[in-house]
Design a protein around this motif. Structure first.
Motif, PDB file in Angstrom:
ATOM      1  N   TRP A 151     -22.235  26.774  31.621  1.00  0.00           N
ATOM      2  CA  TRP A 151     -23.666  26.899  32.125  1.00  0.00           C
ATOM      3  C   TRP A 151     -23.071  27.144  33.556  1.00  0.00           C
ATOM      4  O   TRP A 151     -23.503  28.872  33.776  1.00  0.00           O
ATOM      5  CB  TRP A 151     -24.873  26.210  31.566  1.00  0.00           C
ATOM      6  N   SER A 152     -22.438  26.302  34.515  1.00  0.00           N
ATOM      7  CA  SER A 152     -22.804  26.970  35.901  1.00  0.00           C
ATOM      8  C   SER A 152     -21.807  28.464  35.997  1.00  0.00           C
ATOM      9  O   SER A 152     -21.547  29.174  36.698  1.00  0.00           O
ATOM     10  CB  SER A 152     -22.363  25.812  36.854  1.00  0.00           C
ATOM     11  N   ALA A 153     -19.913  28.349  35.107  1.00  0.00           N
ATOM     12  CA  ALA A 153     -19.390  28.945  34.907  1.00  0.00           C
ATOM     13  C   ALA A 153     -20.014  30.683  34.636  1.00  0.00           C
ATOM     14  O   ALA A 153     -19.848  31.297  35.051  1.00  0.00           O
ATOM     15  CB  ALA A 153     -18.610  28.741  33.959  1.00  0.00           C
ATOM     16  N   SER A 154     -20.685  30.619  33.877  1.00  0.00           N
ATOM     17  CA  SER A 154     -21.486  31.679  33.336  1.00  0.00           C
ATOM     18  C   SER A 154     -22.479  31.881  34.129  1.00  0.00           C
ATOM     19  O   SER A 154     -23.003  33.692  34.397  1.00  0.00           O
ATOM     20  CB  SER A 154     -22.640  31.756  32.290  1.00  0.00           C
ATOM     21  N   LYS A 155     -23.309  31.493  35.345  1.00  0.00           N
ATOM     22  CA  LYS A 155     -23.942  31.716  36.274  1.00  0.00           C
ATOM     23  C   LYS A 155     -22.493  32.457  37.598  1.00  0.00           C
ATOM     24  O   LYS A 155     -23.750  33.298  38.128  1.00  0.00           O
ATOM     25  CB  LYS A 155     -24.684  30.697  36.816  1.00  0.00           C
ATOM     26  N   VAL A 156     -21.814  31.833  37.087  1.00  0.00           N
ATOM     27  CA  VAL A 156     -20.849  32.262  38.545  1.00  0.00           C
ATOM     28  C   VAL A 156     -19.787  33.289  38.824  1.00  0.00           C
ATOM     29  O   VAL A 156     -19.578  34.797  38.942  1.00  0.00           O
ATOM     30  CB  VAL A 156     -19.712  31.664  38.803  1.00  0.00           C
ATOM     31  N   VAL A 157     -19.479  33.851  37.107  1.00  0.00           N
ATOM     32  CA  VAL A 157     -18.450  34.585  36.361  1.00  0.00           C
ATOM     33  C   VAL A 157     -19.794  35.623  35.222  1.00  0.00           C
ATOM     34  O   VAL A 157     -19.950  35.103  34.130  1.00  0.00           O
ATOM     35  CB  VAL A 157     -17.853  34.500  35.905  1.00  0.00           C
ATOM     36  N   SER A 158     -19.385  36.293  35.412  1.00  0.00           N
ATOM     37  CA  SER A 158     -19.913  37.500  34.031  1.00  0.00           C
ATOM     38  C   SER A 158     -19.394  37.711  33.015  1.00  0.00           C
ATOM     39  O   SER A 158     -19.614  37.426  32.243  1.00  0.00           O
ATOM     40  CB  SER A 158     -20.160  38.894  35.306  1.00  0.00           C
ATOM     41  N   HIS A 159     -17.918  37.809  33.758  1.00  0.00           N
ATOM     42  CA  HIS A 159     -16.455  37.957  32.445  1.00  0.00           C
ATOM     43  C   HIS A 159     -15.180  37.916  32.612  1.00  0.00           C
ATOM     44  O   HIS A 159     -15.002  38.027  33.683  1.00  0.00           O
ATOM     45  CB  HIS A 159     -16.805  39.683  31.824  1.00  0.00           C
ATOM     46  N   ILE A 160     -14.321  37.627  31.535  1.00  0.00           N
ATOM     47  CA  ILE A 160     -12.741  37.282  32.157  1.00  0.00           C
ATOM     48  C   ILE A 160     -12.841  38.415  30.748  1.00  0.00           C
ATOM     49  O   ILE A 160     -12.509  38.839  30.041  1.00  0.00           O
ATOM     50  CB  ILE A 160     -12.793  36.048  32.033  1.00  0.00           C
ATOM     51  N   LEU A 161     -11.225  39.083  31.504  1.00  0.00           N
ATOM     52  CA  LEU A 161      -9.945  39.746  30.356  1.00  0.00           C
ATOM     53  C   LEU A 161      -8.968  38.599  29.831  1.00  0.00           C
ATOM     54  O   LEU A 161      -8.521  38.553  31.218  1.00  0.00           O
ATOM     55  CB  LEU A 161      -9.766  40.900  31.071  1.00  0.00           C
ATOM     56  N   TRP A 162      -9.060  38.497  29.069  1.00  0.00           N
ATOM     57  CA  TRP A 162      -8.120  37.595  28.413  1.00  0.00           C
ATOM     58  C   TRP A 162      -7.580  38.363  26.950  1.00  0.00           C
ATOM     59  O   TRP A 162      -7.668  38.438  25.920  1.00  0.00           O
ATOM     60  CB  TRP A 162      -8.449  36.000  28.054  1.00  0.00           C
ATOM     61  N   GLU A 163      -6.058  38.342  27.528  1.00  0.00           N
ATOM     62  CA  GLU A 163      -4.480  38.791  26.288  1.00  0.00           C
ATOM     63  C   GLU A 163      -6.263  40.048  25.586  1.00  0.00           C
ATOM     64  O   GLU A 163      -6.142  40.483  24.433  1.00  0.00           O
ATOM     65  CB  GLU A 163      -4.671  37.867  25.289  1.00  0.00           C
ATOM     66  N   GLY A 164      -6.104  41.308  26.483  1.00  0.00           N
ATOM     67  CA  GLY A 164      -7.158  42.791  26.173  1.00  0.00           C
ATOM     68  C   GLY A 164      -8.191  42.041  25.340  1.00  0.00           C
ATOM     69  O   GLY A 164      -9.046  42.993  24.781  1.00  0.00           O
ATOM     70  N   LYS A 165      -9.242  41.219  25.080  1.00  0.00           N
ATOM     71  CA  LYS A 165     -10.412  41.231  24.825  1.00  0.00           C
ATOM     72  C   LYS A 165     -10.979  40.409  26.450  1.00  0.00           C
ATOM     73  O   LYS A 165     -10.414  39.146  26.895  1.00  0.00           O
ATOM     74  CB  LYS A 165     -10.129  39.829  24.086  1.00  0.00           C
ATOM     75  N   THR A 203     -28.291  26.332  43.839  1.00  0.00           N
ATOM     76  CA  THR A 203     -28.327  26.480  42.714  1.00  0.00           C
ATOM     77  C   THR A 203     -27.840  26.667  41.857  1.00  0.00           C
ATOM     78  O   THR A 203     -28.435  26.674  40.407  1.00  0.00           O
ATOM     79  CB  THR A 203     -30.313  27.411  42.570  1.00  0.00           C
ATOM     80  N   ILE A 204     -26.640  27.098  41.770  1.00  0.00           N
ATOM     81  CA  ILE A 204     -25.842  26.751  40.533  1.00  0.00           C
ATOM     82  C   ILE A 204     -24.705  26.213  41.014  1.00  0.00           C
ATOM     83  O   ILE A 204     -24.699  25.264  39.889  1.00  0.00           O
ATOM     84  CB  ILE A 204     -25.224  28.318  40.920  1.00  0.00           C
ATOM     85  N   ASN A 205     -23.706  25.660  41.907  1.00  0.00           N
ATOM     86  CA  ASN A 205     -23.183  24.713  41.741  1.00  0.00           C
ATOM     87  C   ASN A 205     -22.925  23.649  43.026  1.00  0.00           C
ATOM     88  O   ASN A 205     -22.176  22.897  42.986  1.00  0.00           O
ATOM     89  CB  ASN A 205     -21.877  25.374  41.336  1.00  0.00           C
ATOM     90  N   ASP A 206     -24.153  24.310  43.591  1.00  0.00           N
ATOM     91  CA  ASP A 206     -24.456  22.602  44.334  1.00  0.00           C
ATOM     92  C   ASP A 206     -24.723  21.588  43.976  1.00  0.00           C
ATOM     93  O   ASP A 206     -24.061  20.071  44.971  1.00  0.00           O
ATOM     94  CB  ASP A 206     -25.239  22.766  46.176  1.00  0.00           C
ATOM     95  N   HIS A 207     -25.537  21.284  42.753  1.00  0.00           N
ATOM     96  CA  HIS A 207     -25.480  20.078  42.537  1.00  0.00           C
ATOM     97  C   HIS A 207     -24.633  19.262  41.819  1.00  0.00           C
ATOM     98  O   HIS A 207     -23.876  17.788  41.664  1.00  0.00           O
ATOM     99  CB  HIS A 207     -26.567  20.112  41.159  1.00  0.00           C
ATOM    100  N   CYS A 208     -23.675  20.258  41.595  1.00  0.00           N
ATOM    101  CA  CYS A 208     -21.814  20.096  40.281  1.00  0.00           C
ATOM    102  C   CYS A 208     -20.698  19.409  41.774  1.00  0.00           C
ATOM    103  O   CYS A 208     -19.574  19.486  41.133  1.00  0.00           O
ATOM    104  CB  CYS A 208     -21.801  19.577  39.152  1.00  0.00           C
ATOM    105  N   ILE A 209     -20.606  19.520  42.705  1.00  0.00           N
ATOM    106  CA  ILE A 209     -19.225  19.238  43.540  1.00  0.00           C
ATOM    107  C   ILE A 209     -18.659  18.471  43.655  1.00  0.00           C
ATOM    108  O   ILE A 209     -17.241  18.486  43.621  1.00  0.00           O
ATOM    109  CB  ILE A 209     -20.045  19.726  45.578  1.00  0.00           C
ATOM    110  N   GLY A 210     -19.364  17.271  42.973  1.00  0.00           N
ATOM    111  CA  GLY A 210     -18.958  15.711  43.296  1.00  0.00           C
ATOM    112  C   GLY A 210     -17.877  16.340  41.317  1.00  0.00           C
ATOM    113  O   GLY A 210     -17.727  15.248  41.709  1.00  0.00           O
ATOM    114  N   ASP A 211     -18.547  16.481  40.772  1.00  0.00           N
ATOM    115  CA  ASP A 211     -17.504  16.510  39.063  1.00  0.00           C
ATOM    116  C   ASP A 211     -16.239  17.990  39.141  1.00  0.00           C
ATOM    117  O   ASP A 211     -15.963  17.701  38.510  1.00  0.00           O
ATOM    118  CB  ASP A 211     -18.846  17.610  38.552  1.00  0.00           C
ATOM    119  N   ILE A 212     -16.960  18.536  40.197  1.00  0.00           N
ATOM    120  CA  ILE A 212     -15.448  19.773  39.868  1.00  0.00           C
ATOM    121  C   ILE A 212     -14.426  19.042  41.070  1.00  0.00           C
ATOM    122  O   ILE A 212     -13.564  19.115  40.769  1.00  0.00           O
ATOM    123  CB  ILE A 212     -16.285  21.155  40.839  1.00  0.00           C
TER     124      ILE A 212
END
Ligand code: SF4
Ligand code: SF4
Length: 291
Positions: A151-165, A203-212
């Motif tokens: 969930w947090s990752a989807s709020k930080v990154v809009s898309h990735i490009l991997w192996e042409g997709k 509001t996006i990843n400040d709650h999970c710095i310890g997890d990271i």
């Protein structure tokens, strides 16, 4: 001079000469960032890459340096600042999204084997590269990990490009994280010191710095560098974290990983001793560069 050059060729890169990994040489040794990587394979929602000579932040350089000019620039940088011990590639795009960084390191390592090569990446293309990077003199890698849950990752990154997709949303987050952790594991097992950068986004990843911190430590990272969000692009309306929020995040991360607190958020073409005059304008002054 010839004797010094011969001695340098006999030396191998030594991590204790890196001013961002060894506090004892901070302010004494310098680093050069080669702005060689033009493209990125993901889109972070806060990233706005630019070519200019004014802004002091990551993702910005005067222009893109052609690969064949890298050795020449390193030589000129060493003339301007003989204390440089590190040649880093940190953009303006991702260092592993194109072949430019690897080719530049190949040439620079041949000419200057004693300098540490340092690479920054989002980690998507890191798996499978540990041996190659080590052989190019890379002894320090920084992987930017901003989320360890989809969930947090989807709020930080809009898309990735991997192996042409193109992948979006939580699927993109899952693929990115799996690659980051595998890349960290392989690099650290190969003897490369891995630092993890985390952009602190309230509001996006400040709650999970310890997890990271806990997750990347398990994969093999040894240092954590929490850097405050610069509100721009899609996240321009999220306020930058306050000093209290940054301190809290570092305390959360410190439970698991040593925190690096002296990062200056250097430009992708920074040159010189961190905290002193940036020599990039002198280094590239008058040089025509692609933007
Ligand atoms: Fe920008 Fe780096 Fe994210 Fe690529 S990985 S979009 S260059 S911040
Ligand atoms: Fe060191 Fe931070 Fe600058 Fe990288 S951006 S060279 S870690 S001070």
């Amino acid at each position: 001079l010839i004797e010094t050059q011969m001695e340098n060729h006999l030396r191998t890169p030594n991590i204790s000469d890196h001013p961002c990994f060894n506090g004892a040489v901070h302010g004494k040794k310098g680093r050069l960032h080669l702005p060689i990587s033009p493209a990125c394979n993901i889109q972070c929602r806060f990233c706005r890459r630019d070519c200019n000579s004014k802004e002091l932040r990551p993702g910005v350089a005067k222009g893109i340096l052609p690969i064949e000019e890298a050795v020449d620039i390193v030589g000129k940088a060493l003339e301007l600042c003989p204390e440089i011990t590190v040649v880093g590639i940190a953009g303006p795009g991702d260092a592993l999204a194109s072949f430019h960084a690897v080719e530049a390191f190949q040439q620079v390592h041949k000419a200057y084997p004693h300098l540490i090569k340092c690479l920054s990446t989002n980690g998507l293309a890191l798996p499978g590269k540990a041996d190659l990077l080590y052989d190019l003199g890379v002894r320090t890698v920084t992987v930017t990990v901003n989320a360890v849950d989809p969930w947090s990752a989807s709020k930080v990154v809009s898309h990735i490009l991997w192996e042409g997709k193109v992948y979006r949303g939580e699927e993109a987050g899952r693929i990115l994280l799996a690659h980051q952790l595998r890349g960290i594991q392989q690099a650290s097992q190969r003897g490369i010191v891995v630092k993890v950068n985390t952009v602190l986004i309230p509001t996006i990843n400040d709650h999970c710095i310890g997890d990271i911190a806990r997750t990347v430590k398990k994969a093999g990272a040894t240092v954590h560098n929490i850097i405050p969000l610069i509100p721009q692009h899609e996240l321009k309306d999220i306020p930058a974290p306050t000093c209290e929020q940054i301190n809290k995040a570092r305390s959360d991360g410190e439970v698991y990983l040593k925190q690096f607190r002296h990062c200056q958020h250097c430009r992708a073409d920074a040159c010189g001793i961190i905290g002193k005059e940036d020599l990039s304008a002198k280094l590239y002054g008058g040089r025509r560069m692609e933007t």
